[in-house]
Design a protein around this motif. Structure first.
Motif, short mmCIF file in Angstrom:
data_model
loop_
_atom_site.label_atom_id
_atom_site.label_comp_id
_atom_site.label_asym_id
_atom_site.label_seq_id
_atom_site.Cartn_x
_atom_site.Cartn_y
_atom_site.Cartn_z
N UNK A 1 0.84 -1.20 0.00
CA UNK A 1 0.00 0.00 0.00
C UNK A 1 0.87 1.25 0.00
N UNK A 2 2.02 1.19 0.65
CA UNK A 2 2.93 2.34 0.58
C UNK A 2 3.42 2.54 -0.86
N UNK B 1 3.37 5.81 -5.99
CA UNK B 1 3.70 5.42 -7.35
C UNK B 1 3.81 6.61 -8.29
N UNK B 2 3.21 7.75 -7.92
CA UNK B 2 3.31 8.94 -8.76
C UNK B 2 4.75 9.41 -8.90
N UNK B 3 5.59 9.03 -7.94
CA UNK B 3 6.98 9.49 -7.92
C UNK B 3 7.94 8.45 -8.49
N UNK B 4 7.41 7.39 -9.08
CA UNK B 4 8.25 6.33 -9.63
C UNK B 4 8.21 5.10 -8.75
N UNK C 1 -3.85 5.63 -5.58
CA UNK C 1 -4.49 6.59 -6.49
C UNK C 1 -5.98 6.35 -6.74
N UNK C 2 -6.38 5.08 -6.88
CA UNK C 2 -7.77 4.80 -7.23
C UNK C 2 -8.73 5.03 -6.07
N UNK C 3 -8.20 5.31 -4.87
CA UNK C 3 -9.07 5.55 -3.71
C UNK C 3 -8.97 6.98 -3.19
#
Length: 295
Positions: free
Chosen positions: A166-167, A172-175, A232-234
């Motif tokens: 989950x972390x 994930x936006x940062x790679x 992201x999806x939540x």
């Protein structure tokens, strides 16, 4: 005064002890921040990464300062404010271990190390990205909200893989994240980690979708929020706020009196700052990057 190079977890604890002894709303480090910075990716507990170096300075057996060269061009340091002479020693050591033509150091504005940095040719860069310590007295803690379709709970000792996942999704936006199961197992084993202060939001299927980790320094009653994230999806449902408040209510139950969080203070990444201020966190001290060129 003596200097020693980093040799393993005992030295990290010594650095954390200094951070705890010096902690205030304007001090550089919280013990939990040092633990996260050390173990957020898989490491050899006894060794350092290539290009990384750590040294500790002691006087009479007590740590009075440390330098952490996270890379040849970047220095983190903390020095007992009653020992400004140590700051010059740390900076001289950094020059020995660094081969970078441009070197930077991050300290709190007004830190005792600023004079030594200036004397060594570093110059402040106040317009560079910076972080601002925010504090919240837990007597002013707002209630933890409910979010339909989700529940909030603390992490269990066997859940390192799911907690790392989950972390990684949240950041994930940062790679690609360096946090994996092994890294999170090391985080869980580090002082002052507590499972009951590591909170997640789970969806109807029981999948972790948001998280907030709080580190309690029992000597100061200060809890550091580091890190917080939501997949992201939540996003857009208030989960980051809700899971953080759930963790902070637990912090208050176990003896915490104040919470700290240190988001970016500049306008380059304003979202987290807005989130925490909406919870009641108020800005205090900020960091400043100091840079010099050796070419």
């Amino acid at each position: 005064m003596q200097r020693r190079d980093f040799s393993g977890p005992a030295d990290l604890r010594a650095m954390q002890h200094l951070a705890s002894r010096l902690w205030s709303p304007s001090s550089r480090f919280h013990p939990g921040q040092l633990a996260w910075s050390r173990y957020y990716r898989p490491v050899d507990p006894m060794g350092l990464d290539d290009g990384e170096a750590i040294a500790l300075w002691t006087d009479g057996g007590e740590v009075v300062g440390f330098g952490w060269a996270e890379g040849p061009d970047w220095l983190e340091l903390q020095v007992d404010p009653t020992r400004p002479d140590v700051a010059a020693e740390v900076i001289d050591w950094f020059e020995e271990v660094s081969d970078a033509e441009t070197q930077s150091a991050l300290v709190m504005e007004g830190d005792v190390a600023e004079q030594a940095l200036a004397a060594a040719g570093f110059e402040p860069q106040p317009d560079e990205p910076f972080f601002t310590h925010h504090l919240l007295d837990l007597v002013d803690l707002p209630p933890a909200p409910t979010v339909p379709g989700y529940r909030f709970r603390h992490v269990e000792p066997h859940e390192a893989r799911s907690r790392a996942a989950v972390h990684a999704a949240s950041w994930s936006d940062f790679g690609p994240s360096k946090v994996d199961e092994r890294a999170y197992e090391q985080v869980m084993a580090a002082w002052p980690y507590r499972h009951d202060l590591d909170w997640v939001a789970v969806d109807a299927d029981g999948t972790m979708v948001a998280s907030a980790l709080v580190w309690l320094d029992p000597a100061q009653g200060a809890g550091l929020v580091e890190p917080v994230g939501c997949a992201p999806e939540h996003r857009g449902r208030g989960l980051a706020r809700a899971v953080t408040l759930a963790a902070l209510h637990r912090l208050a139950e176990v003896g915490g009196v104040v919470a700290q969080v240190s988001p970016r203070g500049d306008d380059g990444y304003p979202g987290p700052k807005r989130l925490y201020r909406a919870m009641g966190f108020r800005p205090r001290a900020r960091t400043v990057t100091w840079t010099r060129s050796l070419d």
